[in-house]
Scaffold this active site. Structure first.
Site, PDB file in Angstrom:
ATOM      1  N   HIS A 228     -22.633 -51.095  45.877  1.00  0.00           N
ATOM      2  CA  HIS A 228     -21.361 -51.137  45.151  1.00  0.00           C
ATOM      3  C   HIS A 228     -20.456 -52.273  45.637  1.00  0.00           C
ATOM      4  CE1 HIS A 228     -18.711 -49.722  42.233  1.00  0.00           C
ATOM      5  NE2 HIS A 228     -18.367 -48.522  42.705  1.00  0.00           N
TER       6      HIS A 228
ATOM      7  N   ASP B  72     -20.552 -53.579  40.217  1.00  0.00           N
ATOM      8  CA  ASP B  72     -19.568 -52.604  39.748  1.00  0.00           C
ATOM      9  C   ASP B  72     -20.240 -51.523  38.903  1.00  0.00           C
ATOM     10  OD1 ASP B  72     -17.501 -54.014  40.983  1.00  0.00           O
ATOM     11  OD2 ASP B  72     -17.210 -55.301  39.224  1.00  0.00           O
TER      12      ASP B  72
END
Length: 439
Positions: free
Chosen positions: A410, A414
């Site tokens: 992450h 995204d």
């Protein structure tokens, strides 16, 4: 004249290895280039061949020893003879100890004789490989013990209560010792049978309550890298499902022609590789990696495959997957799987991957959260295909469904990118014509 057996160069960043096992004993005759000792590194196992034809006269590093590149493992004498083996080199064989080649002393002569012990065949099952596809004919058939057919007279000797228990619990009545008249099986016999204590596990009988075994270098490396992935990456997993109907129909309709033309079966993996490459091109962050405070975008597509072997998990690489046809992908995956199963992967086979596919479906996995293969930023988890009820055009249909899982870092990927990536993989799998039309 003696030739040295030394630890060869092991590959980039690998400076030491462990002596897994000697394939020959002191005093054994060896041929030039014949494997003589097996070394275990952090990534692969490799066999070191004999430099010349002769006799193994000296072993300097025992099994389990840690050795560095260039270290002396042993000596092979070109002019050596079996009869020149020293007494201190003769192994003492403990009771019940098994050796491939055992040197035993003949009490009538001073010189030892060599008796070749017959090797028993390895009856252990081969490990399942994650990149392989289990087909109906490959699933091992359970062994069914043949029994003599029961006559009507025999079945009539069972009381209704006994017959009900036998049918409901699928009990082989011929294996039950009856305590009634003329050996008739009574209800009590079945109750006693069902309440009998199970036998201890075979492994417990063989090794005791507990057994302590040192982790192999490969297993230590796997543990270290998986822990690093959890500690260093911001791991997150997103899920979707894919209707495999069209792929299964396409395979069924074209399997014979494909196999006759290319000499290999059309499997599921080539479709997944193609679908992933399309998605990676559209979402380059999933094919990237982090280096310090920089992001390295890879404009090539080397797909790694998580492969389970009896020695542990390895992740060989399918290079330049975007340049391969369906047939080329299937052939390369088959070759990779065979090398992994036979323990013949090289360091080069394991380096340079940019994205990983893990097929837990061959084990029957319904759903999982795969872990990253650092320094990569994404891994796709495949699972088993199960007929499930879904809504199609307002109607409930039974379709073969597979759950997909994408684990990603992450820090650079995204949520929008990860979800869109997995959605694109799903769309290309559900309409495989897009893969041929490159749309």
């Amino acid at each position: 004249m003696s030739e040295k057996i030394v630890v060869p160069a092991l590959g980039e960043s690998i400076t030491e290895a462990t002596v897994a096992k000697w394939l020959k004993n002191t005093g054994d005759t060896v041929e030039a280039d014949e494997p003589i000792v097996e070394l275990e590194t952090d990534k692969v196992n490799l066999e070191v061949p004999s430099p010349v034809k002769g006799v193994l006269t000296e072993i300097n590093s025992k099994d389990g020893s840690v050795v560095e590149v260039g270290a002396l493992l042993g000596l092979v004498s070109e002019n050596g003879s079996v009869g020149s083996v020293k007494k201190e080199e003769i192994k003492k064989i403990e009771p019940n100890q098994k050796e491939d080649n055992v040197i035993k002393l003949d009490p009538s002569k001073k010189e030892p004789k060599i008796f070749e012990e017959k090797k028993t065949e390895n009856t252990e099952d081969e490990p399942l490989i994650l990149t392989e596809e289990i087909t109906e004919e490959e699933v091992p058939k359970p062994k069914i013990e043949k029994s003599e057919p029961k006559t009507n007279t025999e079945s009539q000797t069972l009381s209704p209560a006994v017959r009900k228990i036998v049918i409901e619990n699928k009990i082989d009545i011929n294996s039950v010792q009856g305590s009634g008249k003329d050996g008739r099986v009574l209800k009590g016999d079945l109750i006693s049978l069902m309440g009998a204590n199970p036998q201890p596990a075979e492994r417990k009988v063989k090794y005791g309550q507990e057994e302590r075994i040192k982790m192999t270098r490969l297993r230590q490396t796997i543990a270290k890298r998986l822990k690093q992935a959890q500690e260093n990456a911001a791991l997150l997993t997103t899920f979707n499902e894919v209707d495999m109907t069209n792929i299964m129909e396409m395979r069924k309709e074209n399997q014979q022609d494909f196999q006759s033309r290319y000499g290999i079966k059309l499997g599921f993996m080539s479709f997944f590789v193609k679908a992933c490459v399309v998605a990676l091109k559209n979402f380059p962050a999933v094919n990237a990696e982090i280096d310090g405070d920089e992001i390295i975008y890879k404009n090539y597509y080397n797909l790694s495959f998580a492969v389970g072997t009896e020695k542990g998990l390895v992740v060989p690489v399918l290079r330049n997957a975007d340049e391969l046809s369906f047939a080329d992908i299937e052939k390369n995956i088959k070759n990779i799987s065979e090398k992994a199963r036979d323990g013949k992967l090289t360091i080069e086979d394991l380096q340079g991957g940019t994205f990983t596919i893990s097929n837990g479906g061959v084990y029957g996995s319904m759903l999982s959260t795969p872990i990253l293969n650092l320094p990569q930023s994404g891994v796709l988890g495949m699972h088993n295909i199960v007929d499930r009820p879904i809504v199609v055009d307002g109607e409930i249909k039974i379709r073969p469904i597979m759950y997909l899982a994408l684990s990603y870092d992450h820090r650079i990927i995204d949520g929008k990118e990860s979800v869109s990536f997995l959605k694109m993989v799903k769309e290309n799998l559900e309409d495989p014509r897009r893969l041929f039309l490159d749309i």
